[in-house]
Design a protein around this motif. Sequence first.
Motif, PDB file in Angstrom:
ATOM      1  N   TYR A 176      56.122  59.049  34.863  1.00 25.17           N
ATOM      2  CA  TYR A 176      55.858  57.936  33.950  1.00 25.17           C
ATOM      3  C   TYR A 176      54.381  57.565  33.990  1.00 25.17           C
ATOM      4  CZ  TYR A 176      57.100  53.745  31.277  1.00 25.17           C
ATOM      5  OH  TYR A 176      57.210  52.803  30.290  1.00 25.17           O
ATOM      6  N   GLY A 177      53.841  57.429  35.193  1.00 17.04           N
ATOM      7  CA  GLY A 177      52.432  57.059  35.333  1.00 17.04           C
ATOM      8  C   GLY A 177      51.496  58.091  34.742  1.00 17.04           C
ATOM      9  N   VAL A 223      47.679  57.123  40.364  1.00 16.69           N
ATOM     10  CA  VAL A 223      49.125  56.986  40.183  1.00 16.69           C
ATOM     11  C   VAL A 223      49.845  57.304  41.489  1.00 16.69           C
ATOM     12  CG1 VAL A 223      51.139  57.805  38.896  1.00 16.69           C
ATOM     13  CG2 VAL A 223      48.924  57.571  37.729  1.00 16.69           C
ATOM     14  N   HIS A 226      49.593  54.376  43.976  1.00 19.58           N
ATOM     15  CA  HIS A 226      50.473  53.266  43.582  1.00 19.58           C
ATOM     16  C   HIS A 226      51.933  53.589  43.901  1.00 19.58           C
ATOM     17  CE1 HIS A 226      52.318  50.098  41.135  1.00 19.58           C
ATOM     18  NE2 HIS A 226      53.120  51.044  40.677  1.00 19.58           N
ATOM     19  N   LYS A 244      57.963  50.107  35.556  1.00 26.60           N
ATOM     20  CA  LYS A 244      57.255  50.675  34.407  1.00 26.60           C
ATOM     21  C   LYS A 244      56.070  49.806  34.008  1.00 26.60           C
ATOM     22  CE  LYS A 244      61.603  52.671  32.878  1.00 26.60           C
ATOM     23  NZ  LYS A 244      62.700  52.623  31.896  1.00 26.60           N
ATOM     24  N   LEU A 247      53.255  50.476  36.361  1.00 30.49           N
ATOM     25  CA  LEU A 247      52.604  51.771  36.129  1.00 30.49           C
ATOM     26  C   LEU A 247      51.683  51.709  34.907  1.00 30.49           C
ATOM     27  CD1 LEU A 247      55.664  54.012  36.942  1.00 30.49           C
ATOM     28  CD2 LEU A 247      53.461  54.148  38.110  1.00 30.49           C
ATOM     29  N   LEU A 250      48.314  50.083  35.614  1.00 37.55           N
ATOM     30  CA  LEU A 250      47.273  50.843  36.306  1.00 37.55           C
ATOM     31  C   LEU A 250      46.074  51.120  35.403  1.00 37.55           C
ATOM     32  CD1 LEU A 250      49.332  53.474  38.364  1.00 37.55           C
ATOM     33  CD2 LEU A 250      48.111  51.475  39.228  1.00 37.55           C
TER      34      LEU A 250
END
Length: 302
Positions: A176-177, A223, A226, A244, A247, A250
């Motif tokens: 996802y990131g 990412v 994190h 989400k 992310l 970020l």
Amino acid sequence: MVWRSVVISQPAKLKREHFSLVVEQDRSARVPFEDIAVIVLNHREITITHPVLSACGEYGIALYSTGDNHQPNGVFTPFLSHSRATRMLRLQLGIDKPSAKRAWAEIVKVKIANQGICLRLSGKAESDRLDSYARRVRSGDTENLEAQASAYYFPQLFGRGFDRSQESWINAALDYGYSVMRGAIARALVAHGLMPSVGLFHRSEQNAFNLADDLIEPFRPLVDLHVCKSIPAIANDGLAPPDKVALVALLNNDVLMPRGQMTVLSAVEHATEALVRLYDGGSEDLLELPRLIGLRQRPIEA
């Protein structure tokens, strides 16, 4: 400078009113288009009007769709509105191989160096081996040190049994990131007249984002850091809505660039501008790439 990331995870209708995005839910919200960098549509019952799509193109907003697994599966970017798009495409296609190989080597060096910083910041392992890999990278990365570094790095960061092919919370979060970061980079490339499908190193004919996949590499360890620090005590394979949102946020994290600390979104702009200068005859030494400094979210100014 655009800075807002809009993540919509509940049923909603999106419409345009003058210069603002209006999100109609139980309580409506209004956000000026000029403030938005990214919109993520993360629910099946979201309706979007054509004027909103048009505004995304007009204001250079990256609009993400998500699939049944709630991972980003598409991104809407402006249609090459740059006045010199054709000239930039010729420069991309005409770059000589030695320059492309040297530029890729610089990207790989910074990526591996950031992986080492990530290990140190996470307190997981020493980074001496990664520092050695980074020093040894040569034009074109002929020794494939990028792959060697990753083979060492991920098990050190996430445990010996970790594998990127596993279905897990960690991999879902990484995917996802990376997808959000990739879309933000593609948005910047298009805004500067570059064709995202024409890469320096990545050259797959089935990949519309080869150049974005080149430029994302030094950003990936942010990412990773994190995700490493956010693993829930009890994790299933899926991501919760707050995961989400964090992310996507970020993109407002600070990184260190040659011109000083700035957000990821600003760093992407500077890196893209330096890439344009490379294609226009500049040196790979002038590439501007991010250095990881930790998880430092820049305060949002009202």
